[in-house]
Design a protein around this motif. Structure first.
Motif, PDB file in Angstrom:
ATOM      1  N   LEU A  10      -3.320 165.135  11.608  1.00  0.00           N
ATOM      2  CA  LEU A  10      -4.249 164.997  10.490  1.00  0.00           C
ATOM      3  C   LEU A  10      -5.691 164.919  10.991  1.00  0.00           C
ATOM      4  CD1 LEU A  10      -5.044 164.455   7.537  1.00  0.00           C
ATOM      5  CD2 LEU A  10      -4.597 162.042   7.977  1.00  0.00           C
ATOM      6  N   SER A  11      -5.927 164.117  12.015  1.00  0.00           N
ATOM      7  CA  SER A  11      -7.283 163.933  12.538  1.00  0.00           C
ATOM      8  C   SER A  11      -7.860 165.228  13.087  1.00  0.00           C
ATOM      9  CB  SER A  11      -7.285 162.854  13.622  1.00  0.00           C
ATOM     10  OG  SER A  11      -6.881 161.620  13.072  1.00  0.00           O
ATOM     11  N   LYS A  12      -7.031 165.985  13.793  1.00  0.00           N
ATOM     12  CA  LYS A  12      -7.494 167.261  14.344  1.00  0.00           C
ATOM     13  C   LYS A  12      -7.874 168.218  13.216  1.00  0.00           C
ATOM     14  CE  LYS A  12      -6.229 170.890  17.593  1.00  0.00           C
ATOM     15  NZ  LYS A  12      -5.195 171.400  18.485  1.00  0.00           N
ATOM     16  N   LYS A  13      -7.069 168.265  12.170  1.00  0.00           N
ATOM     17  CA  LYS A  13      -7.375 169.140  11.036  1.00  0.00           C
ATOM     18  C   LYS A  13      -8.651 168.683  10.327  1.00  0.00           C
ATOM     19  CE  LYS A  13      -2.752 170.872  10.351  1.00  0.00           C
ATOM     20  NZ  LYS A  13      -1.653 171.158   9.444  1.00  0.00           N
ATOM     21  N   LEU A  14      -8.830 167.371  10.187  1.00  0.00           N
ATOM     22  CA  LEU A  14     -10.062 166.845   9.589  1.00  0.00           C
ATOM     23  C   LEU A  14     -11.279 167.223  10.425  1.00  0.00           C
ATOM     24  CD1 LEU A  14      -9.175 163.219   8.387  1.00  0.00           C
ATOM     25  CD2 LEU A  14     -10.051 165.083   6.978  1.00  0.00           C
ATOM     26  N   ALA A  15     -11.147 167.071  11.740  1.00  0.00           N
ATOM     27  CA  ALA A  15     -12.262 167.399  12.637  1.00  0.00           C
ATOM     28  C   ALA A  15     -12.629 168.880  12.531  1.00  0.00           C
ATOM     29  CB  ALA A  15     -11.908 167.029  14.075  1.00  0.00           C
ATOM     30  N   LEU A  16     -11.627 169.737  12.508  1.00  0.00           N
ATOM     31  CA  LEU A  16     -11.890 171.174  12.395  1.00  0.00           C
ATOM     32  C   LEU A  16     -12.534 171.521  11.060  1.00  0.00           C
ATOM     33  CD1 LEU A  16      -8.651 172.654  14.012  1.00  0.00           C
ATOM     34  CD2 LEU A  16     -10.980 172.842  14.893  1.00  0.00           C
ATOM     35  N   ALA A  17     -12.070 170.893   9.995  1.00  0.00           N
ATOM     36  CA  ALA A  17     -12.592 171.200   8.658  1.00  0.00           C
ATOM     37  C   ALA A  17     -13.999 170.664   8.435  1.00  0.00           C
ATOM     38  CB  ALA A  17     -11.646 170.637   7.594  1.00  0.00           C
ATOM     39  N   THR A  18     -14.321 169.522   9.042  1.00  0.00           N
ATOM     40  CA  THR A  18     -15.612 168.869   8.782  1.00  0.00           C
ATOM     41  C   THR A  18     -16.644 169.086   9.876  1.00  0.00           C
ATOM     42  OG1 THR A  18     -14.912 166.803   9.849  1.00  0.00           O
ATOM     43  CG2 THR A  18     -14.492 167.023   7.459  1.00  0.00           C
ATOM     44  N   GLY A  19     -16.184 169.449  11.069  1.00  0.00           N
ATOM     45  CA  GLY A  19     -17.094 169.569  12.208  1.00  0.00           C
ATOM     46  C   GLY A  19     -17.453 168.227  12.823  1.00  0.00           C
ATOM     47  N   ILE A  20     -16.773 167.161  12.377  1.00  0.00           N
ATOM     48  CA  ILE A  20     -17.020 165.819  12.917  1.00  0.00           C
ATOM     49  C   ILE A  20     -16.210 165.644  14.196  1.00  0.00           C
ATOM     50  CG2 ILE A  20     -16.802 163.339  12.484  1.00  0.00           C
ATOM     51  CD1 ILE A  20     -17.135 163.962   9.473  1.00  0.00           C
ATOM     52  N   LYS A  21     -16.845 165.068  15.222  1.00  0.00           N
ATOM     53  CA  LYS A  21     -16.181 164.886  16.519  1.00  0.00           C
ATOM     54  C   LYS A  21     -15.026 163.889  16.392  1.00  0.00           C
ATOM     55  CE  LYS A  21     -17.083 163.905  21.341  1.00  0.00           C
ATOM     56  NZ  LYS A  21     -16.762 164.974  22.166  1.00  0.00           N
ATOM     57  N   LEU A  22     -13.907 164.255  17.000  1.00  0.00           N
ATOM     58  CA  LEU A  22     -12.697 163.440  16.994  1.00  0.00           C
ATOM     59  C   LEU A  22     -12.569 162.675  18.298  1.00  0.00           C
ATOM     60  CD1 LEU A  22      -9.839 162.576  16.035  1.00  0.00           C
ATOM     61  CD2 LEU A  22      -9.013 164.787  16.889  1.00  0.00           C
ATOM     62  N   TYR A  23     -12.250 161.393  18.184  1.00  0.00           N
ATOM     63  CA  TYR A  23     -11.982 160.540  19.341  1.00  0.00           C
ATOM     64  C   TYR A  23     -10.599 159.931  19.154  1.00  0.00           C
ATOM     65  CZ  TYR A  23     -17.051 160.728  19.774  1.00  0.00           C
ATOM     66  OH  TYR A  23     -18.351 161.153  19.882  1.00  0.00           O
ATOM     67  N   ALA A  24      -9.716 160.189  20.097  1.00  0.00           N
ATOM     68  CA  ALA A  24      -8.395 159.567  20.084  1.00  0.00           C
ATOM     69  C   ALA A  24      -8.492 158.271  20.877  1.00  0.00           C
ATOM     70  CB  ALA A  24      -7.361 160.501  20.705  1.00  0.00           C
ATOM     71  N   VAL A  25      -8.112 157.167  20.256  1.00  0.00           N
ATOM     72  CA  VAL A  25      -8.186 155.868  20.929  1.00  0.00           C
ATOM     73  C   VAL A  25      -7.437 155.908  22.256  1.00  0.00           C
ATOM     74  CG1 VAL A  25      -7.509 153.436  20.792  1.00  0.00           C
ATOM     75  CG2 VAL A  25      -8.584 154.525  18.834  1.00  0.00           C
ATOM     76  N   ASP A  26      -6.273 156.538  22.271  1.00  0.00           N
ATOM     77  CA  ASP A  26      -5.491 156.594  23.514  1.00  0.00           C
ATOM     78  C   ASP A  26      -6.259 157.277  24.644  1.00  0.00           C
ATOM     79  OD1 ASP A  26      -3.417 155.232  22.374  1.00  0.00           O
ATOM     80  OD2 ASP A  26      -2.113 156.972  22.124  1.00  0.00           O
ATOM     81  N   LEU A  59       1.507 163.056   2.968  1.00  0.00           N
ATOM     82  CA  LEU A  59       0.659 163.437   4.100  1.00  0.00           C
ATOM     83  C   LEU A  59       0.288 164.921   3.994  1.00  0.00           C
ATOM     84  CD1 LEU A  59      -0.655 162.753   6.849  1.00  0.00           C
ATOM     85  CD2 LEU A  59       1.552 163.230   7.909  1.00  0.00           C
ATOM     86  N   ASN A  60       1.272 165.758   3.718  1.00  0.00           N
ATOM     87  CA  ASN A  60       1.011 167.193   3.567  1.00  0.00           C
ATOM     88  C   ASN A  60       0.090 167.465   2.374  1.00  0.00           C
ATOM     89  OD1 ASN A  60       2.572 167.838   5.794  1.00  0.00           O
ATOM     90  ND2 ASN A  60       4.434 168.067   4.594  1.00  0.00           N
ATOM     91  N   ARG A  61       0.292 166.722   1.293  1.00  0.00           N
ATOM     92  CA  ARG A  61      -0.557 166.876   0.107  1.00  0.00           C
ATOM     93  C   ARG A  61      -1.992 166.444   0.414  1.00  0.00           C
ATOM     94  NH1 ARG A  61       2.986 164.905  -2.911  1.00  0.00           N
ATOM     95  NH2 ARG A  61       2.274 162.763  -2.954  1.00  0.00           N
ATOM     96  N   PHE A  62      -2.156 165.348   1.178  1.00  0.00           N
ATOM     97  CA  PHE A  62      -3.492 164.878   1.556  1.00  0.00           C
ATOM     98  C   PHE A  62      -4.208 165.957   2.373  1.00  0.00           C
ATOM     99  CE2 PHE A  62      -6.596 162.932   4.304  1.00  0.00           C
ATOM    100  CZ  PHE A  62      -7.275 162.090   3.445  1.00  0.00           C
ATOM    101  N   ILE A  63      -3.503 166.544   3.310  1.00  0.00           N
ATOM    102  CA  ILE A  63      -4.088 167.607   4.138  1.00  0.00           C
ATOM    103  C   ILE A  63      -4.495 168.785   3.256  1.00  0.00           C
ATOM    104  CG2 ILE A  63      -3.597 169.339   5.924  1.00  0.00           C
ATOM    105  CD1 ILE A  63      -1.838 167.143   7.289  1.00  0.00           C
ATOM    106  N   LYS A  64      -3.606 169.182   2.356  1.00  0.00           N
ATOM    107  CA  LYS A  64      -3.899 170.321   1.473  1.00  0.00           C
ATOM    108  C   LYS A  64      -5.087 170.018   0.571  1.00  0.00           C
ATOM    109  CE  LYS A  64      -1.698 173.449  -1.767  1.00  0.00           C
ATOM    110  NZ  LYS A  64      -1.794 173.265  -3.184  1.00  0.00           N
TER     111      LYS A  64
END
Length: 174
Positions: free
Chosen positions: A17-33, A165-170
């Protein structure tokens, strides 16, 4: 959505989900791990983690995916304070146990989404099961009530099924 915190139980789709959000918004993604662990799977120095985490929080836009150190809620709480959008993925335990097993089996051939470089998939799966055993003690109805109170005035999304989750992404990403 400029400062987005995404968290939930292991293997619940946070990284995807985070990767898709980052791609759609252009906002940098940081994985805590990725900031919590070295490439060999060892935890980084706590001071380094906290400084890195604070540096991210002070930036204008971010997506932070993950929970953070299990023995310290401080960075998680700081993230909730700073975020304008909170996405809590809370799939059922049977589904989550299956998704951890599925990620492990798939991980034997392909590195899982959001998985830190060099970390053992077996060690990660065992750690995920260990965390899942502890989850009901802190991710429960009382946690959700506290979360709702702490995030008043913010956009809170609680996702409780794979179809949601799939609906939120869509609805929010695609």
């Amino acid at each position: 959505m400029k400062k987005i915190a995404v968290f939930g139980k292991p293997a619940n789709g946070k990284s995807t989900l985070s990767k898709k959000l980052a791609l759609a918004t252009g906002i940098k993604l940081y994985a805590v791990d990725s900031i919590l662990y070295k490439p060999n799977g060892e935890e980084v120095d706590r001071k380094y983690y906290e400084e890195t985490h604070e540096s991210i929080l002070s930036s204008d836009k971010w997506i932070i995916e993950g929970f953070g150190p299990m023995n310290s809620m401080e960075s998680f709480n700081r993230r909730l304070e700073a975020a304008d959008t909170i996405i809590y993925i809370d799939l059922s335990y049977p589904v989550t146990y299956w998704l951890v097993a599925k990620r492990f089996l798939k991980g034997l051939f392909i590195k899982p989404e959001g998985w830190p470089e060099g970390c053992s998939i077996l060690k990660g799966a065992l750690e995920s099961y260990k965390i899942l055993k502890l989850c009901p003690k802190f991710w429960n109805h009382a946690f959700l009530e506290r979360l709702e109170k702490r995030t008043e005035g913010k956009s809170l999304h609680v996702i409780r099924s794979v179809s949601a989750l799939n609906r939120f992404i869509k609805d929010n990403v695609e």
